[in-house]
Write a protein that holds these residues in place. Sequence first.
Motif, PDB file in Angstrom:
ATOM      1  N   GLU A 116      26.856  39.234  34.947  1.00 55.87           N
ATOM      2  CA  GLU A 116      27.076  37.817  34.673  1.00 55.87           C
ATOM      3  C   GLU A 116      28.565  37.491  34.664  1.00 55.87           C
ATOM      4  O   GLU A 116      28.987  36.436  35.157  1.00 55.87           O
ATOM      5  N   ALA A 117      29.368  38.405  34.128  1.00 56.04           N
ATOM      6  CA  ALA A 117      30.811  38.192  34.107  1.00 56.04           C
ATOM      7  C   ALA A 117      31.380  38.186  35.523  1.00 56.04           C
ATOM      8  O   ALA A 117      32.222  37.348  35.873  1.00 56.04           O
TER       9      ALA A 117
ATOM     10  N   ARG B 199      29.709  37.480  38.278  1.00 49.99           N
ATOM     11  CA  ARG B 199      29.240  36.271  38.954  1.00 49.99           C
ATOM     12  C   ARG B 199      30.077  35.062  38.538  1.00 49.99           C
ATOM     13  O   ARG B 199      30.458  34.228  39.367  1.00 49.99           O
ATOM     14  N   SER B 200      30.390  34.964  37.229  1.00 54.58           N
ATOM     15  CA  SER B 200      31.203  33.856  36.749  1.00 54.58           C
ATOM     16  C   SER B 200      32.583  33.868  37.387  1.00 54.58           C
ATOM     17  O   SER B 200      33.124  32.820  37.766  1.00 54.58           O
ATOM     18  N   LEU B 201      33.148  35.052  37.527  1.00 56.20           N
ATOM     19  CA  LEU B 201      34.461  35.183  38.159  1.00 56.20           C
ATOM     20  C   LEU B 201      34.402  34.778  39.630  1.00 56.20           C
ATOM     21  O   LEU B 201      35.231  33.998  40.116  1.00 56.20           O
ATOM     22  N   LEU B 202      33.408  35.295  40.341  1.00 57.27           N
ATOM     23  CA  LEU B 202      33.349  35.099  41.789  1.00 57.27           C
ATOM     24  C   LEU B 202      32.984  33.673  42.167  1.00 57.27           C
ATOM     25  O   LEU B 202      33.475  33.146  43.168  1.00 57.27           O
ATOM     26  N   THR B 203      32.115  33.036  41.390  1.00 56.71           N
ATOM     27  CA  THR B 203      31.678  31.688  41.758  1.00 56.71           C
ATOM     28  C   THR B 203      32.768  30.642  41.523  1.00 56.71           C
ATOM     29  O   THR B 203      32.600  29.481  41.927  1.00 56.71           O
ATOM     30  N   GLN B 204      33.863  31.024  40.903  1.00 51.81           N
ATOM     31  CA  GLN B 204      35.012  30.124  40.806  1.00 51.81           C
ATOM     32  C   GLN B 204      35.754  30.012  42.138  1.00 51.81           C
ATOM     33  O   GLN B 204      36.557  29.098  42.319  1.00 51.81           O
ATOM     34  N   GLU B 205      35.480  30.961  43.049  1.00 48.41           N
ATOM     35  CA  GLU B 205      36.128  30.948  44.360  1.00 48.41           C
ATOM     36  C   GLU B 205      35.271  30.148  45.339  1.00 48.41           C
ATOM     37  O   GLU B 205      34.086  30.421  45.493  1.00 48.41           O
ATOM     38  N   LYS B 206      35.872  29.181  46.012  1.00 46.82           N
ATOM     39  CA  LYS B 206      35.097  28.262  46.861  1.00 46.82           C
ATOM     40  C   LYS B 206      34.508  28.931  48.091  1.00 46.82           C
ATOM     41  O   LYS B 206      33.554  28.420  48.687  1.00 46.82           O
TER      42      LYS B 206
ATOM     43  N   ILE C  25      36.673  38.902  31.136  1.00 48.05           N
ATOM     44  CA  ILE C  25      36.958  38.929  32.561  1.00 48.05           C
ATOM     45  C   ILE C  25      37.608  37.628  33.004  1.00 48.05           C
ATOM     46  O   ILE C  25      38.611  37.617  33.690  1.00 48.05           O
ATOM     47  N   ILE C  26      37.037  36.497  32.594  1.00 49.88           N
ATOM     48  CA  ILE C  26      37.567  35.226  33.066  1.00 49.88           C
ATOM     49  C   ILE C  26      38.962  34.983  32.518  1.00 49.88           C
ATOM     50  O   ILE C  26      39.851  34.507  33.226  1.00 49.88           O
TER      51      ILE C  26
END
Length: 230
Positions: free
Chosen positions: A18-19, A21-28, A226-227
């Motif tokens: 989940e961490a 995914r949260s990090l990666l989905t911030q990238e467009k 992570i974020i």
Amino acid sequence: MNLNLRILLADDHKLFREALRSLLTQEKDIEVVAETGNGLEIVELAKRFSPNIVCMDIGMPGMNGIEATRQLLVACPSVKVIALSAYADEKYVVDMIDAGATAYITKAEAAEELLRALDAVRHNRRYLCPSVVDIVTMSLFNKDKSGNSPSPLGNRERQVLQLVAEGKSSVQIAELLHIAQSTVDVHRRNIMRKLNLHSIAELTRYVINNGYFPSPPPPNLNNVDIINQC
């Protein structure tokens, strides 16, 4: 590169996935298309969702990340693998690279290093996080001096070995691997003979010493950590 990166996350710790995914989905330009915590599901998910890159934990139930990487790259040779592991030991780093991983970063450095690794891999470059560079360098210099020999086990035997050590019965292993129970029993006998092991306790120790068990929880990592580190 204009096209989005399609990422498959393979890690048996849900909070860590989940961490990530949260990090990666911030990238467009990055899309997490699938995730799993079981090594046996990776090839099937890769075929179904066609990721460009798999972020692969080394220690997972069902099949460890080293064996999963080997099988994934046979089934889907265009996919790139980034090893993302709690382990920074020489054995794990070298084994993952030998299996075909393009990059290797530790979970403790994931917040700072994962995006760098993804950028390198998408441009067909290899990437190692700082903490493992020295490990790989030492291994290369000492390779000829090493007395280590390759595993005597075949791919299917390594799969059966891990599942036996996880406590699975022959019937359960047969169902998981879609093979006959009699075939599982043959593999078990061959494993014990090849490794010169005489009990499940000895076999389990062998599995632990050779990195087949799921990895421990990543140290000091959760969504917030992570974020905030990025």
